[in-house]
Design a protein around this motif. Structure first.
Motif, PDB file in Angstrom:
ATOM      1  N   HIS A  47       3.620   5.513  -7.257  1.00 17.36           N
ATOM      2  CA  HIS A  47       2.632   5.914  -6.256  1.00 17.36           C
ATOM      3  C   HIS A  47       1.319   6.325  -6.913  1.00 17.36           C
ATOM      4  O   HIS A  47       0.250   5.840  -6.528  1.00 17.36           O
ATOM      5  CB  HIS A  47       3.163   7.065  -5.400  1.00 17.36           C
ATOM      6  CG  HIS A  47       2.205   7.469  -4.316  1.00 17.36           C
ATOM      7  ND1 HIS A  47       2.169   6.841  -3.095  1.00 17.36           N
ATOM      8  CD2 HIS A  47       1.221   8.399  -4.294  1.00 17.36           C
ATOM      9  CE1 HIS A  47       1.203   7.372  -2.359  1.00 17.36           C
ATOM     10  NE2 HIS A  47       0.614   8.329  -3.065  1.00 17.36           N
ATOM     11  N   TYR A  98       0.538   8.761   1.514  1.00 15.10           N
ATOM     12  CA  TYR A  98       0.606  10.144   1.036  1.00 15.10           C
ATOM     13  C   TYR A  98       0.732  11.055   2.245  1.00 15.10           C
ATOM     14  O   TYR A  98       0.014  10.890   3.243  1.00 15.10           O
ATOM     15  CB  TYR A  98      -0.647  10.513   0.236  1.00 15.10           C
ATOM     16  CG  TYR A  98      -0.676  11.980  -0.140  1.00 15.10           C
ATOM     17  CD1 TYR A  98       0.082  12.457  -1.211  1.00 15.10           C
ATOM     18  CD2 TYR A  98      -1.417  12.898   0.601  1.00 15.10           C
ATOM     19  CE1 TYR A  98       0.089  13.811  -1.536  1.00 15.10           C
ATOM     20  CE2 TYR A  98      -1.416  14.244   0.287  1.00 15.10           C
ATOM     21  CZ  TYR A  98      -0.655  14.694  -0.784  1.00 15.10           C
ATOM     22  OH  TYR A  98      -0.637  16.032  -1.096  1.00 15.10           O
ATOM     23  N   SER A 142      -7.581   9.045   2.611  1.00 17.03           N
ATOM     24  CA  SER A 142      -7.125   7.664   2.685  1.00 17.03           C
ATOM     25  C   SER A 142      -8.154   6.766   2.012  1.00 17.03           C
ATOM     26  O   SER A 142      -9.348   7.092   1.974  1.00 17.03           O
ATOM     27  CB  SER A 142      -6.961   7.210   4.144  1.00 17.03           C
ATOM     28  OG  SER A 142      -6.012   7.991   4.822  1.00 17.03           O
ATOM     29  N   PHE A 154       0.849  -1.187   0.000  1.00 17.96           N
ATOM     30  CA  PHE A 154       0.000   0.000   0.000  1.00 17.96           C
ATOM     31  C   PHE A 154       0.886   1.239   0.000  1.00 17.96           C
ATOM     32  O   PHE A 154       2.096   1.159   0.248  1.00 17.96           O
ATOM     33  CB  PHE A 154      -0.968  -0.002   1.185  1.00 17.96           C
ATOM     34  CG  PHE A 154      -0.355   0.268   2.537  1.00 17.96           C
ATOM     35  CD1 PHE A 154      -0.469   1.508   3.140  1.00 17.96           C
ATOM     36  CD2 PHE A 154       0.318  -0.735   3.219  1.00 17.96           C
ATOM     37  CE1 PHE A 154       0.076   1.750   4.387  1.00 17.96           C
ATOM     38  CE2 PHE A 154       0.867  -0.506   4.474  1.00 17.96           C
ATOM     39  CZ  PHE A 154       0.751   0.744   5.066  1.00 17.96           C
ATOM     40  N   GLY A 155       0.293   2.375  -0.349  1.00 15.53           N
ATOM     41  CA  GLY A 155       1.045   3.619  -0.422  1.00 15.53           C
ATOM     42  C   GLY A 155       0.715   4.549   0.728  1.00 15.53           C
ATOM     43  O   GLY A 155      -0.316   4.411   1.390  1.00 15.53           O
ATOM     44  N   SER A 197      -0.913   3.650  -8.156  1.00 14.25           N
ATOM     45  CA  SER A 197      -1.719   2.921  -7.174  1.00 14.25           C
ATOM     46  C   SER A 197      -3.125   3.501  -7.088  1.00 14.25           C
ATOM     47  O   SER A 197      -4.099   2.771  -6.878  1.00 14.25           O
ATOM     48  CB  SER A 197      -1.043   2.950  -5.795  1.00 14.25           C
ATOM     49  OG  SER A 197      -1.061   4.242  -5.224  1.00 14.25           O
ATOM     50  N   TYR A 198      -3.261   4.822  -7.258  1.00 10.74           N
ATOM     51  CA  TYR A 198      -4.590   5.443  -7.238  1.00 10.74           C
ATOM     52  C   TYR A 198      -5.465   4.917  -8.372  1.00 10.74           C
ATOM     53  O   TYR A 198      -6.674   4.765  -8.224  1.00 10.74           O
ATOM     54  CB  TYR A 198      -4.479   6.967  -7.375  1.00 10.74           C
ATOM     55  CG  TYR A 198      -3.720   7.677  -6.283  1.00 10.74           C
ATOM     56  CD1 TYR A 198      -3.693   7.195  -4.977  1.00 10.74           C
ATOM     57  CD2 TYR A 198      -3.036   8.854  -6.556  1.00 10.74           C
ATOM     58  CE1 TYR A 198      -2.998   7.857  -3.971  1.00 10.74           C
ATOM     59  CE2 TYR A 198      -2.342   9.539  -5.560  1.00 10.74           C
ATOM     60  CZ  TYR A 198      -2.327   9.036  -4.271  1.00 10.74           C
ATOM     61  OH  TYR A 198      -1.644   9.703  -3.285  1.00 10.74           O
ATOM     62  N   TYR A 225      -4.270   3.152   0.097  1.00  6.37           N
ATOM     63  CA  TYR A 225      -3.272   4.129   0.536  1.00  6.37           C
ATOM     64  C   TYR A 225      -3.768   4.845   1.782  1.00  6.37           C
ATOM     65  O   TYR A 225      -4.973   4.960   2.025  1.00  6.37           O
ATOM     66  CB  TYR A 225      -2.950   5.147  -0.563  1.00  6.37           C
ATOM     67  CG  TYR A 225      -4.150   5.929  -1.068  1.00  6.37           C
ATOM     68  CD1 TYR A 225      -4.511   7.142  -0.481  1.00  6.37           C
ATOM     69  CD2 TYR A 225      -4.916   5.454  -2.129  1.00  6.37           C
ATOM     70  CE1 TYR A 225      -5.606   7.864  -0.938  1.00  6.37           C
ATOM     71  CE2 TYR A 225      -6.016   6.167  -2.589  1.00  6.37           C
ATOM     72  CZ  TYR A 225      -6.354   7.361  -1.991  1.00  6.37           C
ATOM     73  OH  TYR A 225      -7.456   8.063  -2.439  1.00  6.37           O
ATOM     74  N   VAL A 239       4.430  -0.931   3.307  1.00  5.90           N
ATOM     75  CA  VAL A 239       4.479   0.335   2.566  1.00  5.90           C
ATOM     76  C   VAL A 239       5.409   0.175   1.367  1.00  5.90           C
ATOM     77  O   VAL A 239       6.585  -0.156   1.515  1.00  5.90           O
ATOM     78  CB  VAL A 239       4.972   1.496   3.458  1.00  5.90           C
ATOM     79  CG1 VAL A 239       4.950   2.802   2.665  1.00  5.90           C
ATOM     80  CG2 VAL A 239       4.112   1.619   4.702  1.00  5.90           C
TER      81      VAL A 239
END
Length: 383
Positions: free
Chosen positions: A259, A10, A278, A7-8, A262-263, A269, A65
């Motif tokens: 990154h 931010y 999140s 997972f990321g 991933s969205y 995230y 992460v």
């Protein structure tokens, strides 16, 4: 065998030395007076949220992460040692197997010492908002750098040992011609960044730019001109060896933004900081967009956030509006039968019109469809 679920993270730094005319993101120019308190609150949130159940993990799965993105605002407003404290806190709190740590920087903040410092803390990718190589347009945007400062900044980042550099460019300025935009793209390519993001100038309500538009002091360019600029962008960057992998993003081979990808591919995230969002499977949350409230709340050990439960229909709609932004598109077989049937029926008109295509089980936009992507996505929304 234990499964590692990537997972990321931010991290939002809502400080700017000055506000750009077009910016609708949450930020403040009070960095010097609020930096210490904000960073302390941020560290507290990172540790506090370790206790919350990470609902995207199933039995036998461990969250790891994979990417970190420090955005803003202007993260390079922070003292370098505070960047180090934040990254150290993440690494101490969560299991990390980091492939990419991106930090947004303004060209005029970049020095050899600063870049070397953040590199030492783990930053391995810089995203730089250049926007234009025309100094008059930079002044119009209220940017603090010049074209020369931007070029020197890219060299400084590389000299300090970070080769993975992304630059942002912007098109559609009032009165801008296609040839002027092509010159901006050419100058961007000359810098040989590993990644280029390009966006049309947006007139967001509440910004100084929108106010100028309402008062008739500026005019938007014609839609036809904007489309021609986007067409030219695709052609120029493709010819220069960049892969057009997402509507607004272009990358050299092996240099997609991990990154941000991933969205677009339904990867969970966590977002830390005021106004940060999140996403985990089944829920979405957002922190309060107020620095003082954020700091005061965390001083009492309370996370100032709101939560939304994501049902199946909402999750499907989210997939449509994210995955279809990408070159690969949406893998239809990953959907539940109800949504597979719906999307193929809803997409038929756009496929027949040449706006979409189906390849290897992936439904994606064609080049023609890119120019009307919002319309196409609206056709496919379920709710």
């Amino acid at each position: 065998m234990e499964k590692k679920l990537k997972f990321g993270i931010y991290i939002h730094i809502p400080f700017c030395s000055s506000r750009c005319i077009y910016c609708g993101f949450y930020s403040t120019t009070l960095a010097k007076t609020m930096e210490t308190g904000y960073v302390e609150a941020l560290l507290h949130e990172i540790k506090l949220r370790k206790k919350e159940p990470l609902c995207f993990c199933g039995e036998g799965e461990t969250p790891v992460v994979d990417t970190i993105y420090i955005g803003g605002g202007t993260p390079s407003c922070l003292k370098s040692e505070n960047v180090g404290r934040i990254l150290s806190c993440v690494k101490e709190t969560y299991e990390c197997q980091l492939r990419e740590v991106t930090m947004e920087m303004n060209p005029d903040d970049i020095t050899d010492e600063y870049v070397k410092d953040v590199k030492g803390y783990g930053v391995n990718r810089i995203s730089m908002g250049i926007q234009s190589f025309d100094d008059s347009r930079l002044r119009f945007l209220r940017r603090r750098h010049t074209a020369e400062i931007a070029r020197n900044a890219v060299s400084t980042v590389r000299r300090a040992g970070i080769s993975n550099v992304s630059i942002d460019l912007m098109f559609g300025f009032p009165g801008q011609t296609v040839s002027e935009w092509q010159e901006d793209v050419r100058k961007g390519v000359e810098l040989a960044p590993s990644h280029i993001s390009a966006y049309s100038l947006m007139y967001e309500e509440g910004t100084p730019l929108f106010s100028l538009l309402e008062k008739g002091k500026v005019s938007q360019i014609a839609d036809e001109t904007s489309i021609e600029m986007y067409e030219s962008l695709i052609d120029q960057l493709s010819s220069a060896g960049y892969e057009h992998y997402e509507i607004s993003n272009f990358a050299k081979p092996e240099h997609r933004s991990l990154h941000n990808s991933s969205y677009w591919h339904d990867v969970p995230y966590l977002g830390f900081g005021a106004s940060a969002h999140s996403y985990t499977i089944g829920k979405r949350s957002s922190n309060v967009a107020d620095i003082r409230q954020y700091v005061e709340s965390l001083r009492t050990g309370v996370l100032p956030s709101s939560m939304e439960i994501i049902d199946d229909d909402t999750h499907y709609d989210d997939l449509v509006t994210t995955a279809l932004r990408t070159k690969e598109g949406l893998y239809v077989d990953s959907l539940k039968p109800k949504y597979r049937e719906y999307i193929m029926k809803a997409a038929k008109r756009n496929i027949d019109a040449g706006l979409m295509a189906m390849d290897n089980g992936h439904l994606h936009l064609t080049r023609k469809g890119l120019f009307v992507s919002d319309m196409v996505m609206c056709d496919l929304i379920y709710t």
